[in-house]
Design a protein around this motif. Structure first.
Motif, short mmCIF file in Angstrom:
data_model
loop_
_atom_site.label_atom_id
_atom_site.label_comp_id
_atom_site.label_asym_id
_atom_site.label_seq_id
_atom_site.Cartn_x
_atom_site.Cartn_y
_atom_site.Cartn_z
N ASP A 175 0.84 -1.19 0.00
CA ASP A 175 0.00 0.00 0.00
C ASP A 175 0.89 1.25 0.00
O ASP A 175 2.12 1.16 -0.05
CB ASP A 175 -0.98 -0.01 1.17
CG ASP A 175 -0.31 0.09 2.54
OD1 ASP A 175 0.85 0.56 2.61
OD2 ASP A 175 -0.94 -0.30 3.54
N LEU A 294 -7.07 1.98 -0.36
CA LEU A 294 -5.79 1.37 -0.03
C LEU A 294 -5.98 -0.12 0.21
O LEU A 294 -7.10 -0.62 0.33
CB LEU A 294 -5.19 2.02 1.21
CG LEU A 294 -4.99 3.55 1.16
CD1 LEU A 294 -4.41 4.04 2.48
CD2 LEU A 294 -4.11 3.94 -0.01
N LEU A 295 -4.86 -0.85 0.29
CA LEU A 295 -4.93 -2.24 0.69
C LEU A 295 -5.60 -2.33 2.06
O LEU A 295 -5.28 -1.56 2.96
CB LEU A 295 -3.53 -2.86 0.77
CG LEU A 295 -2.85 -3.23 -0.55
CD1 LEU A 295 -1.46 -3.77 -0.27
CD2 LEU A 295 -3.67 -4.24 -1.32
N SER A 297 -8.76 -1.72 2.54
CA SER A 297 -9.88 -0.79 2.61
C SER A 297 -11.22 -1.48 2.41
O SER A 297 -12.27 -0.89 2.67
CB SER A 297 -9.71 0.30 1.55
OG SER A 297 -9.75 -0.26 0.24
N ALA A 460 -5.68 -0.46 -7.85
CA ALA A 460 -4.86 0.33 -6.93
C ALA A 460 -4.31 1.57 -7.62
O ALA A 460 -3.82 2.48 -6.95
CB ALA A 460 -3.71 -0.51 -6.40
#
Length: 506
Positions: A175, A294-295, A297, A460
């Motif tokens: 992230d 984000l990772l 999320s 992403a």
């Protein structure tokens, strides 16, 4: 770098596989303390060049020099002894061992001929602290997130006298905060004179961290450029070898301001523990909703909740106004909702099966074992999708696992589209594929939407989300923060919404 001598240099490098040249008279150089990017589409020769400088592949012609001295490596160990180390996208360490054991694997300190755990932990701690990493060297590597494991792999690589460090897609699973930490370590190493080869498909990261870029196309050198002097659009054109008019604009779907009034698919209060709290989502016919976050999320949790992969713990989904129970992927498929996982290799492509078998797999599964498709019909169906999606090479009998990442993704899309879905949920469909293939996938999504297919597009890469989506759903810590028209957003404003910390309640 003016006046400096290259630390590593390839001159006239040629590598052949049979009659085909994967590299054809390519020259490449790296200077001490620079971060250098190697760019090109899949099949451009990037992997072959990396293998040539790290001792994996011998040169059929050309010269490799290190500090001006010609060298020939019999294998990767020779390259490592010469100071050339590689950290790959998939961390090749042992998660069941400690951090210290991984850093010093094969070089464990001994006292009186006996391995000393204390000395090993002390030495590992010194190496880690030297990079600004405050980790418990006695902790199990597998107890740490992927980003930390990636940094431990770098610590292992530099624990010897490293002079050239090759980082192959190091940020694909990180992230924003983790990328920032990795870049801090890269800058620290470059300040010490280490030459770093940074390989990534993320253009924004290349422009943030790299001093110089070398572009390959079809095994040939296109050129070497200072990053600050090369516009992004010019870099893409050099990689593709064609005009960037291929970046098509598509019409935007007007969506009614009243939630759910014109939605083909409407979700209300859907939740799936532990990663998704109750959220509302609407998807109009022919609309692309981009999902940014984000990772961690909740992006993937949302995708799996909408497609029956994860069981809903709350909420209701309606299709054309009718409540439906998405209790399994099979049920979702029957309702016209299909899902492409972010893990293309583990949950998508069956690499050992042919392109034909991969494309027709879902249709045959829907028909059942007692209603086998005729071989002629299988070939006809598969061939039609190979032509429609431009899958290359157009060999139905070739194992799908031997195709490039972009073409594997097209095969997976062909399998899903063969089901004639109404809703397509794509989780990171362009991850790990080159710029040219990304453009093709993005344009394909636009064409599908123009023909009435509703698409959820998760990425992403915020620029990609804005380019593809009509609206953008913004997730943070499992909550839907907002859904906004993409035309009202920029990359910077979207980044601020994605990364802003939650306001604390009084």
């Amino acid at each position: 770098m003016d006046g400096a001598l290259p630390l590593l240099e390839l001159t006239g490098a040629t590598v052949r596989f049979g009659a085909d040249a994967a590299l054809d008279d390519v020259s490449f150089r790296m200077f001490p303390g620079e971060v250098h990017s190697l760019m090109g589409e899949n099949g451009a020769g990037k992997s072959t060049l990396i293998k040539a400088i790290t001792g994996v592949l011998p040169l059929d012609a050309g010269t490799l020099t290190l500090d001006g001295t010609p060298v020939r490596f019999a294998g990767p160990h020779d390259a490592q002894r010469a100071g050339i180390s590689t950290v790959y996208q998939e961390v090749e360490l042992l998660p069941n061992l400690s951090v210290a054991e991984n850093v010093l694997l094969g070089r464990e300190p001994r006292r009186h001929g006996v391995l000393s755990q204390r000395l090993m932990r002390e030495r590992a701690r010194e190496i880690l602290l030297d990079l600004g990493l405050d980790l418990d060297p006695g902790s199990a590597l597998g107890s740490h997130p992927v980003a930390v494991q990636q940094l431990v792999a770098i610590a292992r690589a530099i624990s010897t006298d490293v002079r050239v460090l090759v980082l192959d897609e190091p940020t694909s699973s990180l992230d924003l905060d983790e990328v920032a930490e990795l870049f801090r370590v890269i800058r620290e190493l470059s300040s010490r004179g280490v030459a770093i080869l940074f390989v990534s498909h993320f253009l924004d990261q290349v422009y943030e961290i790299c001093d110089r870029v070398t572009v390959l196309r079809d095994g040939h050198l296109v050129g070497e450029y200072l990053t600050r002097q090369l516009l992004r659009i010019d870099l893409v054109q050099k990689m593709l070898g064609r005009d960037v008019s291929d970046f098509k604009a598509r019409r935007r779907v007007p969506v009614d301001d009243e939630p759910g009034t014109e939605a083909f698919l409407s979700a209300r209060g859907i939740a799936s523990a532990p990663d998704l709290t109750p959220v509302d989502v609407d998807l109009a016919e022919g609309e692309v909703v981009g999902v940014a976050g984000l990772l961690g999320s909740g992006r993937t949790a949302l995708a799996r909740a909408l497609t029956g992969v994860s069981r809903l713990e709350a909420g209701i989904v309606r299709i054309e106004g009718t409540p439906v129970d998405l209790d399994s992927p099979r049920t979702a498929i029957q309702l016209g909702v299909v899902y492409s996982s972010e893990n293309r290799l583990a949950e998508g492509i069956l690499g050992e099966l042919s392109v034909l078998e991969n494309i027709t797999l879902s249709v045959q599964a829907q028909r059942g074992v007692l209603r086998r498709m005729r071989p002629a019909r299988q070939r006809e169906l598969a061939q039609s999708w190979v032509e429609a999606l431009g899958i290359r090479p157009a060999d139905l009998d070739r194992p799908a696992g031997t195709l490039s990442g972009g073409n594997q993704q097209k095969v997976l899309l062909a399998r899903l589209l063969a089901l004639a879905p109404r809703v397509l949920v794509l989780d990171e469909p362009t991850r790990g594929i080159d710029v040219g293939a990304k453009v093709e996938i993005q344009n394909l999504v636009g064409e599908l939407a123009d023909n009435g297919l509703s698409v959820v597009f998760i990425s992403a890469e915020l620029e990609e989300v804005l380019r593809v989506g009509d609206r953008v759903a913004i997730l943070r810590e499992g909550r839907l923060v907002d859904t906004l028209p993409s035309a009202e957003l920029t990359v910077d404003s979207l980044l601020a919404l994605v990364a802003s910390p939650d306001e604390q309640e009084d």
